[in-house]
Design a protein around this motif. Structure first.
Motif, PDB file in Angstrom:
ATOM      1  N   SER A  69       0.898  -1.013   0.015  1.00 57.66           N
ATOM      2  CA  SER A  69       0.043   0.060   0.030  1.00 57.66           C
ATOM      3  C   SER A  69       0.779   1.317  -0.016  1.00 57.66           C
ATOM      4  O   SER A  69       0.782   2.143  -0.785  1.00 57.66           O
ATOM      5  CB  SER A  69      -1.077   0.072   1.273  1.00 57.66           C
ATOM      6  OG  SER A  69      -1.664   1.302   1.371  1.00 57.66           O
ATOM      7  N   ALA A  70       1.855   1.232   0.947  1.00 65.34           N
ATOM      8  CA  ALA A  70       2.868   2.250   0.978  1.00 65.34           C
ATOM      9  C   ALA A  70       3.559   2.574  -0.628  1.00 65.34           C
ATOM     10  O   ALA A  70       3.881   3.748  -1.111  1.00 65.34           O
ATOM     11  CB  ALA A  70       4.015   2.140   1.930  1.00 65.34           C
ATOM     12  N   MET A  71       3.592   1.471  -1.342  1.00 63.19           N
ATOM     13  CA  MET A  71       4.370   1.757  -2.683  1.00 63.19           C
ATOM     14  C   MET A  71       3.222   2.214  -3.676  1.00 63.19           C
ATOM     15  O   MET A  71       3.774   2.254  -4.841  1.00 63.19           O
ATOM     16  CB  MET A  71       5.022   0.507  -3.204  1.00 63.19           C
ATOM     17  CG  MET A  71       6.374   0.121  -2.202  1.00 63.19           C
ATOM     18  SD  MET A  71       7.491   1.053  -2.411  1.00 63.19           S
ATOM     19  CE  MET A  71       7.296   2.131  -1.022  1.00 63.19           C
ATOM     20  N   GLY A  72       1.967   2.327  -3.275  1.00 61.53           N
ATOM     21  CA  GLY A  72       1.007   2.958  -4.337  1.00 61.53           C
ATOM     22  C   GLY A  72       0.278   1.818  -4.881  1.00 61.53           C
ATOM     23  O   GLY A  72      -0.248   2.250  -5.793  1.00 61.53           O
ATOM     24  N   ALA A  73       0.206   0.637  -4.282  1.00 65.19           N
ATOM     25  CA  ALA A  73      -0.612  -0.269  -4.869  1.00 65.19           C
ATOM     26  C   ALA A  73      -1.821  -0.166  -4.790  1.00 65.19           C
ATOM     27  O   ALA A  73      -2.479  -0.053  -3.767  1.00 65.19           O
ATOM     28  CB  ALA A  73      -0.115  -1.976  -4.525  1.00 65.19           C
ATOM     29  N   SER A  74      -2.819  -0.681  -5.632  1.00 70.18           N
ATOM     30  CA  SER A  74      -4.117  -0.500  -5.607  1.00 70.18           C
ATOM     31  C   SER A  74      -4.844  -1.820  -5.019  1.00 70.18           C
ATOM     32  O   SER A  74      -3.967  -2.622  -4.493  1.00 70.18           O
ATOM     33  CB  SER A  74      -4.902  -0.612  -6.973  1.00 70.18           C
ATOM     34  OG  SER A  74      -4.730  -1.494  -7.798  1.00 70.18           O
ATOM     35  N   GLY A  75      -6.033  -1.975  -4.710  1.00 68.26           N
ATOM     36  CA  GLY A  75      -6.471  -3.257  -4.009  1.00 68.26           C
ATOM     37  C   GLY A  75      -6.153  -4.425  -4.771  1.00 68.26           C
ATOM     38  O   GLY A  75      -5.430  -5.550  -4.244  1.00 68.26           O
ATOM     39  N   PRO A  76      -6.661  -4.363  -6.037  1.00 65.99           N
ATOM     40  CA  PRO A  76      -6.098  -5.653  -6.802  1.00 65.99           C
ATOM     41  C   PRO A  76      -4.770  -5.893  -7.055  1.00 65.99           C
ATOM     42  O   PRO A  76      -4.205  -7.107  -6.741  1.00 65.99           O
ATOM     43  CB  PRO A  76      -6.875  -5.390  -8.134  1.00 65.99           C
ATOM     44  CG  PRO A  76      -7.939  -4.393  -7.898  1.00 65.99           C
ATOM     45  CD  PRO A  76      -7.303  -3.468  -6.775  1.00 65.99           C
ATOM     46  N   GLU A  77      -3.979  -4.907  -7.084  1.00 67.86           N
ATOM     47  CA  GLU A  77      -2.429  -4.893  -7.111  1.00 67.86           C
ATOM     48  C   GLU A  77      -1.915  -5.536  -5.906  1.00 67.86           C
ATOM     49  O   GLU A  77      -1.056  -6.419  -5.881  1.00 67.86           O
ATOM     50  CB  GLU A  77      -1.853  -3.754  -7.524  1.00 67.86           C
ATOM     51  CG  GLU A  77      -2.211  -3.221  -8.961  1.00 67.86           C
ATOM     52  CD  GLU A  77      -1.632  -2.026  -9.106  1.00 67.86           C
ATOM     53  OE1 GLU A  77      -1.423  -1.509 -10.359  1.00 67.86           O
ATOM     54  OE2 GLU A  77      -1.477  -1.015  -8.146  1.00 67.86           O
ATOM     55  N   ALA A  78      -2.585  -4.920  -4.618  1.00 71.22           N
ATOM     56  CA  ALA A  78      -2.035  -5.735  -3.551  1.00 71.22           C
ATOM     57  C   ALA A  78      -2.342  -7.029  -3.224  1.00 71.22           C
ATOM     58  O   ALA A  78      -1.669  -7.961  -2.618  1.00 71.22           O
ATOM     59  CB  ALA A  78      -2.506  -4.713  -2.281  1.00 71.22           C
ATOM     60  N   ALA A  79      -3.704  -7.419  -3.509  1.00 71.77           N
ATOM     61  CA  ALA A  79      -4.100  -8.894  -3.781  1.00 71.77           C
ATOM     62  C   ALA A  79      -3.257  -9.784  -4.522  1.00 71.77           C
ATOM     63  O   ALA A  79      -2.562 -10.789  -4.100  1.00 71.77           O
ATOM     64  CB  ALA A  79      -5.448  -9.071  -3.874  1.00 71.77           C
ATOM     65  N   SER A  80      -2.800  -9.258  -5.665  1.00 73.01           N
ATOM     66  CA  SER A  80      -1.886  -9.942  -6.510  1.00 73.01           C
ATOM     67  C   SER A  80      -0.455 -10.023  -5.997  1.00 73.01           C
ATOM     68  O   SER A  80       0.135 -11.075  -6.039  1.00 73.01           O
ATOM     69  CB  SER A  80      -1.839  -9.279  -7.815  1.00 73.01           C
ATOM     70  OG  SER A  80      -0.995  -9.900  -8.853  1.00 73.01           O
ATOM     71  N   GLY A  81      -0.085  -9.091  -5.445  1.00 78.27           N
ATOM     72  CA  GLY A  81       1.198  -9.108  -4.781  1.00 78.27           C
ATOM     73  C   GLY A  81       1.308 -10.241  -3.691  1.00 78.27           C
ATOM     74  O   GLY A  81       2.179 -10.770  -3.517  1.00 78.27           O
ATOM     75  N   LEU A  82       0.335 -10.045  -2.810  1.00 79.23           N
ATOM     76  CA  LEU A  82       0.097 -10.994  -1.641  1.00 79.23           C
ATOM     77  C   LEU A  82       0.101 -12.463  -2.306  1.00 79.23           C
ATOM     78  O   LEU A  82       0.675 -13.547  -1.774  1.00 79.23           O
ATOM     79  CB  LEU A  82      -0.780 -10.681  -0.857  1.00 79.23           C
ATOM     80  CG  LEU A  82      -1.136 -11.632   0.553  1.00 79.23           C
ATOM     81  CD1 LEU A  82       0.161 -11.411   1.421  1.00 79.23           C
ATOM     82  CD2 LEU A  82      -2.453 -11.299   1.214  1.00 79.23           C
ATOM     83  N   MET A  83      -0.690 -12.753  -3.432  1.00 76.87           N
ATOM     84  CA  MET A  83      -0.954 -13.960  -3.746  1.00 76.87           C
ATOM     85  C   MET A  83       0.348 -14.518  -4.507  1.00 76.87           C
ATOM     86  O   MET A  83       0.826 -15.652  -4.292  1.00 76.87           O
ATOM     87  CB  MET A  83      -1.944 -13.986  -4.900  1.00 76.87           C
ATOM     88  CG  MET A  83      -2.103 -15.237  -5.646  1.00 76.87           C
ATOM     89  SD  MET A  83      -3.078 -15.103  -7.230  1.00 76.87           S
ATOM     90  CE  MET A  83      -1.723 -14.316  -8.332  1.00 76.87           C
TER      91      MET A  83
END
Length: 399
Positions: free
Chosen positions: A46-60
């Motif tokens: 989130s601090a890096m500017g990820a959107s909700g879908p991008e954060a979910a993709s990153g975690l996945m």
């Protein structure tokens, strides 16, 4: 395989199928590894500017990358090679400024850190250089990064006491019973708080199965130096190198270069989907390598394999986890992140100040890093390590 072995069929079965004890160990390892730190990964993204879908993709992608890496490496080398995402690295991201290019700039920095890790495994001088960074300074930098995050729970206890205090108390009480499950218990408490605070509103996520989101990387010198290099240094110093040391302490003889290159390669493959850094684990490596994993040390590699399988399963449902977390108050998520990092900060601070002759350089690194300053586009972690390194060299030269 029975014919080749020419031996007991039961022995062959043991070789081809994981003993039940290693399955249960793998599940515990995955629960501890995933649920003790996923809030930190989300906060960093989130601090890096990820959107909700991008954060979910990153975690996945982070969960699947470390799961697959653990499965392949452990099976290939027949050793319990436990793999993780870089929790300290995610903490570095959480206190860093968002790149000018946005999340695509962060992806470029992730690729830089992954490439350096691969290079450290293939080119010995870089590996030796990373290992030569004084442990006290690396730990001081980590401690300085973690300090602002560890303060949040106590600020939240004043501003939103009915949300923060149940999480803090659950973490503290569970930690007295079993430290490994303190943070997972706090995650459960935070989930109950979210449900209770929602009232009649629905907190069900819109989706349950995650989907990868590709982000085209943007490469810049500022992001590489300000984010990529600190991510590489803190991951090498606090995860990769200790991870090898833990395995050696249990009598295993991994090849550090090959392991560094392997987890660095996993980082390169998963970075465009939002994963910050894949690395060797330290704490969960001990869980997979000790006698509680399996009495027969030659069977313990199955624990790391099964942990990898469960990591992949958790990763598939990452979007449901992030969707649920989106309903939480930011201070509640900050509380969860903070309590998850208090133990890490305590260990880092102790290690930073352990050598009396290096304390001045370490505390300088700690203070500058914790200040959060940004100069010439470079974050506090870079300046802290640089100032501490100069003080360390000058002090040693004078002595």
């Amino acid at each position: 395989m029975l014919a080749i072995a020419g031996g007991n069929p039961e022995d062959a079965m043991v070789q081809n199928f994981p003993p039940m004890q290693t399955v249960s160990t793998g599940l515990v390892v995955a629960i501890v590894g995933f649920f003790s730190s996923f809030p930190i990964v989300l906060q960093g993204l989130s601090a890096m500017g990820a959107s909700g879908p991008e954060a979910a993709s990153g975690l996945m992608s982070a969960a699947i990358a470390m799961g697959l890496a653990a499965i392949v490496l452990s099976f290939w080398y027949r050793q319990p090679i436990s793999v993780a995402w870089s929790t300290p690295g995610a903490a570095v991201l959480a206190v860093s400024a968002t790149p000018v290019e946005g999340f695509s700039g962060a992806i470029g920095a992730f690729l830089c850190a992954g490439a350096l890790t691969v290079l450290a495994g293939l080119w010995r001088p870089l590996g030796r250089l990373a290992a030569a960074i004084p442990t006290t300074l690396a730990q001081a930098m980590l401690g300085g990064v973690l300090l602002p995050l560890c303060i949040v729970p106590f600020k939240a206890a004043v501003e939103v006491p009915w949300q923060a205090l149940p999480v803090i108390l659950t973490w503290f009480i569970a930690g007295r019973l079993n430290k490994l499950f303190a943070v997972p218990a706090a995650v459960v408490a935070a989930g109950l708080v979210v449900v209770l605070c929602a009232g009649d509103a629905s907190v069900r996520p819109e989706q349950y199965l995650a989907a990868p989101v590709w982000t085209m990387p943007s490469l810049s010198l500022a992001s590489a130096i300000g984010i990529g290099i600190p991510l590489f240094i803190v991951t090498m110093a606090t995860q990769n190198i200790p991870g090898v040391a833990v395995m050696r302490s249990f009598g295993y003889t991994p090849n550090p270069g090959k392991l560094f290159s392997s987890v660095g390669g996993a980082s390169l493959l998963s970075a465009p989907f939002g994963a910050p850094a894949t690395c060797l684990a330290a704490i969960t490596a001990a869980m997979c390598s000790n006698e509680d994993s399996h009495p027969d040390r030659d069977q313990r590699y199955w624990s790391a394999i099964m942990a990898g399988v469960f990591y992949c399963v958790f990763g598939v449902f990452a979007v449901a986890i992030t969707g649920f977390a989106a309903h939480a108050d930011p201070l509640l998520m900050g509380t969860l992140t903070g309590v998850a990092l208090i133990g890490v900060m305590a260990n880092a601070t102790f290690a930073a100040l352990e050598v009396p002759a290096e304390r001045e350089a370490a505390i300088l690194t700690f203070a500058i890093t914790a200040s959060g300053i940004t100069v010439f586009g470079l974050g506090a972690a870079v300046w802290g390590l640089l100032a501490g390194g100069i003080a360390y060299l000058v002090t040693n030269r004078v002595r």
